[in-house]
Design a protein around this motif. Structure first.
Motif, PDB file in Angstrom:
ATOM      1  N   GLY A   5       0.808  -1.224   0.000  1.00 45.63           N
ATOM      2  CA  GLY A   5       0.000   0.000   0.000  1.00 45.63           C
ATOM      3  C   GLY A   5       0.829   1.257   0.000  1.00 45.63           C
ATOM      4  N   LEU A   6       1.981   1.217  -0.678  1.00 48.39           N
ATOM      5  CA  LEU A   6       2.882   2.364  -0.671  1.00 48.39           C
ATOM      6  C   LEU A   6       2.354   3.482  -1.570  1.00 48.39           C
ATOM      7  CD1 LEU A   6       6.367   0.615  -0.979  1.00 48.39           C
ATOM      8  CD2 LEU A   6       5.128   1.280   1.093  1.00 48.39           C
ATOM      9  N   ALA A   7       2.583   4.702  -1.159  1.00 46.84           N
ATOM     10  CA  ALA A   7       2.349   5.857  -2.016  1.00 46.84           C
ATOM     11  C   ALA A   7       3.596   6.047  -2.865  1.00 46.84           C
ATOM     12  CB  ALA A   7       2.084   7.105  -1.169  1.00 46.84           C
ATOM     13  N   TYR A   8       3.437   5.999  -4.170  1.00 48.27           N
ATOM     14  CA  TYR A   8       4.595   6.117  -5.056  1.00 48.27           C
ATOM     15  C   TYR A   8       4.168   6.780  -6.356  1.00 48.27           C
ATOM     16  CZ  TYR A   8       2.783   2.293  -7.927  1.00 48.27           C
ATOM     17  OH  TYR A   8       2.013   1.520  -8.752  1.00 48.27           O
ATOM     18  N   GLU A   9       5.142   7.312  -7.050  1.00 44.77           N
ATOM     19  CA  GLU A   9       4.913   7.859  -8.382  1.00 44.77           C
ATOM     20  C   GLU A   9       5.400   6.841  -9.397  1.00 44.77           C
ATOM     21  OE1 GLU A   9       6.471  11.417 -11.367  1.00 44.77           O
ATOM     22  OE2 GLU A   9       6.801  11.603  -9.193  1.00 44.77           O
ATOM     23  N   HIS A  10       4.501   6.424 -10.260  1.00 37.88           N
ATOM     24  CA  HIS A  10       4.884   5.466 -11.299  1.00 37.88           C
ATOM     25  C   HIS A  10       5.267   6.243 -12.553  1.00 37.88           C
ATOM     26  CE1 HIS A  10       3.733   2.048 -14.278  1.00 37.88           C
ATOM     27  NE2 HIS A  10       5.027   2.061 -14.022  1.00 37.88           N
ATOM     28  N   VAL A  11       6.495   6.061 -12.993  1.00 40.06           N
ATOM     29  CA  VAL A  11       6.963   6.657 -14.240  1.00 40.06           C
ATOM     30  C   VAL A  11       7.004   5.518 -15.255  1.00 40.06           C
ATOM     31  CG1 VAL A  11       8.782   7.963 -15.376  1.00 40.06           C
ATOM     32  CG2 VAL A  11       8.358   8.298 -12.916  1.00 40.06           C
ATOM     33  N   PRO A  12       6.005   5.414 -16.135  1.00 45.15           N
ATOM     34  CA  PRO A  12       5.911   4.253 -17.035  1.00 45.15           C
ATOM     35  C   PRO A  12       6.929   4.316 -18.168  1.00 45.15           C
ATOM     36  CG  PRO A  12       4.120   5.775 -17.486  1.00 45.15           C
ATOM     37  CD  PRO A  12       4.861   6.331 -16.293  1.00 45.15           C
ATOM     38  N   GLN A  13       8.168   4.233 -17.785  1.00 41.60           N
ATOM     39  CA  GLN A  13       9.283   4.333 -18.723  1.00 41.60           C
ATOM     40  C   GLN A  13       9.294   3.117 -19.648  1.00 41.60           C
ATOM     41  OE1 GLN A  13      11.787   6.836 -18.642  1.00 41.60           O
ATOM     42  NE2 GLN A  13      12.561   5.952 -20.539  1.00 41.60           N
ATOM     43  N   PRO A  14       9.175   3.320 -20.962  1.00 38.93           N
ATOM     44  CA  PRO A  14       9.298   2.173 -21.872  1.00 38.93           C
ATOM     45  C   PRO A  14      10.760   1.776 -22.036  1.00 38.93           C
ATOM     46  CG  PRO A  14       8.985   4.178 -23.130  1.00 38.93           C
ATOM     47  CD  PRO A  14       8.887   4.569 -21.678  1.00 38.93           C
ATOM     48  N   TYR A  15      10.964   0.599 -22.612  1.00 39.47           N
ATOM     49  CA  TYR A  15      12.341   0.137 -22.846  1.00 39.47           C
ATOM     50  C   TYR A  15      12.678   0.079 -24.325  1.00 39.47           C
ATOM     51  CZ  TYR A  15       9.772  -4.265 -23.454  1.00 39.47           C
ATOM     52  OH  TYR A  15       8.866  -5.219 -23.847  1.00 39.47           O
TER      53      TYR A  15
ATOM     54  N   ALA B 174      14.418   4.693 -25.430  1.00 36.64           N
ATOM     55  CA  ALA B 174      13.930   5.512 -24.316  1.00 36.64           C
ATOM     56  C   ALA B 174      14.803   5.403 -23.071  1.00 36.64           C
ATOM     57  CB  ALA B 174      12.490   5.116 -23.984  1.00 36.64           C
ATOM     58  N   THR B 175      15.477   4.282 -22.906  1.00 35.17           N
ATOM     59  CA  THR B 175      16.325   4.118 -21.720  1.00 35.17           C
ATOM     60  C   THR B 175      17.780   4.475 -22.006  1.00 35.17           C
ATOM     61  OG1 THR B 175      16.709   1.784 -22.236  1.00 35.17           O
ATOM     62  CG2 THR B 175      14.844   2.301 -20.795  1.00 35.17           C
ATOM     63  N   ARG B 176      18.035   5.068 -23.171  1.00 36.44           N
ATOM     64  CA  ARG B 176      19.411   5.440 -23.537  1.00 36.44           C
ATOM     65  C   ARG B 176      19.611   6.943 -23.569  1.00 36.44           C
ATOM     66  NH1 ARG B 176      22.541   0.968 -22.803  1.00 36.44           N
ATOM     67  NH2 ARG B 176      21.155  -0.819 -23.116  1.00 36.44           N
ATOM     68  N   THR B 177      18.647   7.668 -23.067  1.00 37.18           N
ATOM     69  CA  THR B 177      18.791   9.115 -23.008  1.00 37.18           C
ATOM     70  C   THR B 177      19.723   9.485 -21.859  1.00 37.18           C
ATOM     71  OG1 THR B 177      16.936   9.410 -21.487  1.00 37.18           O
ATOM     72  CG2 THR B 177      16.426   9.377 -23.857  1.00 37.18           C
ATOM     73  N   PRO B 178      20.361  10.653 -21.927  1.00 36.93           N
ATOM     74  CA  PRO B 178      21.227  11.068 -20.811  1.00 36.93           C
ATOM     75  C   PRO B 178      20.478  11.125 -19.486  1.00 36.93           C
ATOM     76  CG  PRO B 178      21.635  12.427 -22.737  1.00 36.93           C
ATOM     77  CD  PRO B 178      20.442  11.592 -23.064  1.00 36.93           C
ATOM     78  N   GLU B 179      19.208  11.531 -19.548  1.00 34.75           N
ATOM     79  CA  GLU B 179      18.426  11.647 -18.313  1.00 34.75           C
ATOM     80  C   GLU B 179      18.219  10.286 -17.659  1.00 34.75           C
ATOM     81  OE1 GLU B 179      17.895  15.042 -20.889  1.00 34.75           O
ATOM     82  OE2 GLU B 179      17.536  12.902 -21.262  1.00 34.75           O
ATOM     83  N   PHE B 180      17.887   9.279 -18.487  1.00 37.53           N
ATOM     84  CA  PHE B 180      17.655   7.964 -17.886  1.00 37.53           C
ATOM     85  C   PHE B 180      18.968   7.304 -17.491  1.00 37.53           C
ATOM     86  CE2 PHE B 180      16.869   3.444 -17.620  1.00 37.53           C
ATOM     87  CZ  PHE B 180      15.759   3.431 -16.779  1.00 37.53           C
TER      88      PHE B 180
END
Length: 212
Positions: free
Chosen positions: A24-34, A38-44
């Protein structure tokens, strides 16, 4: 405090997401695709230099690798709105660790091969013989878990723990395998795990993240 879980639910990110929903955790889901870089950006890559999902960001504490993410959340948020998924003693901790790693080393590669060539890939790309071979290679490992479950209902201790999540999240990929009826204790345990409300919620997230 902000807890973020990066990764679409139709991926190994389902593991930490399942833990979060169980607790029951409160969390932010960031639905990052693979896909699509999308996972090769400098930010990720600043979050995970390996360029993979999932990633857990616990107020600046970064965790990657799906099993590590699940184990971390279970240990970090013990008793957050639900019975703890973490170990309550050293014996339970030993069970949780060994079976979680067992799922990766003994099952995951063949389970994924089965999933891809039986269900996930477009039919024209599937090689049914690879699925059959993978299911056959899984038999010794499945037999080990069947024996472990002969006198118990859960992987570790007397209750549902993160070990059940880690192992079930892998074996769910082969739930329809022809081998499963040979192991009734394992099949019943897996069915109960996948029927839990938290897992149903994560599957609903996964359907929303999967293109129709």
């Amino acid at each position: 405090m902000t807890l973020k879980i990066y990764g679409i639910a139709a991926s190994r990110a389902s593991r930490p997401l399942w833990v979060a929903h169980e607790l029951g955790l409160a969390y932010e889901h960031v639905p990052q695709p693979y896909q699509g870089g999308a996972t090769r950006t400098p930010e990720f890559l600043a979050l995970n230099p390996n360029g993979h999902i999932p990633v857990v960001d616990d107020n600046g504490v970064l965790v990657w690798e799906s099993m590590a993410c699940a184990l971390y959340l279970a240990g970090r948020f013990q008793g957050a709105g639900a019975e703890s998924l973490a170990a309550v003693n050293h014996a339970e901790q030993a069970e949780i660790l060994r079976w979680s790693f067992w799922a990766v080393t003994e099952c995951e590669t063949d389970a994924l091969t089965f999933l891809m060539h039986r269900v996930a890939m477009p039919p024209e790309r599937r090689k049914p013989e690879l699925a059959v071979q993978a299911a056959h290679r899984l038999l010794p490992a499945l037999r080990v878990l069947e024996q472990h479950l002969q006198d118990r209902d859960h992987i570790a201790g007397e209750r549902f723990t993160v070990a059940d999540i880690c192992v079930a999240s892998v074996l769910a990929w082969v739930q329809r395998a022809e081998a499963m009826p040979q192991y009734p204790r394992l099949a019943g345990w897996l069915e109960r795990c996948l029927a839990r409300p938290a897992q149903i919620q994560v599957r609903a997230l996964a359907r929303r993240s999967t293109p129709s």
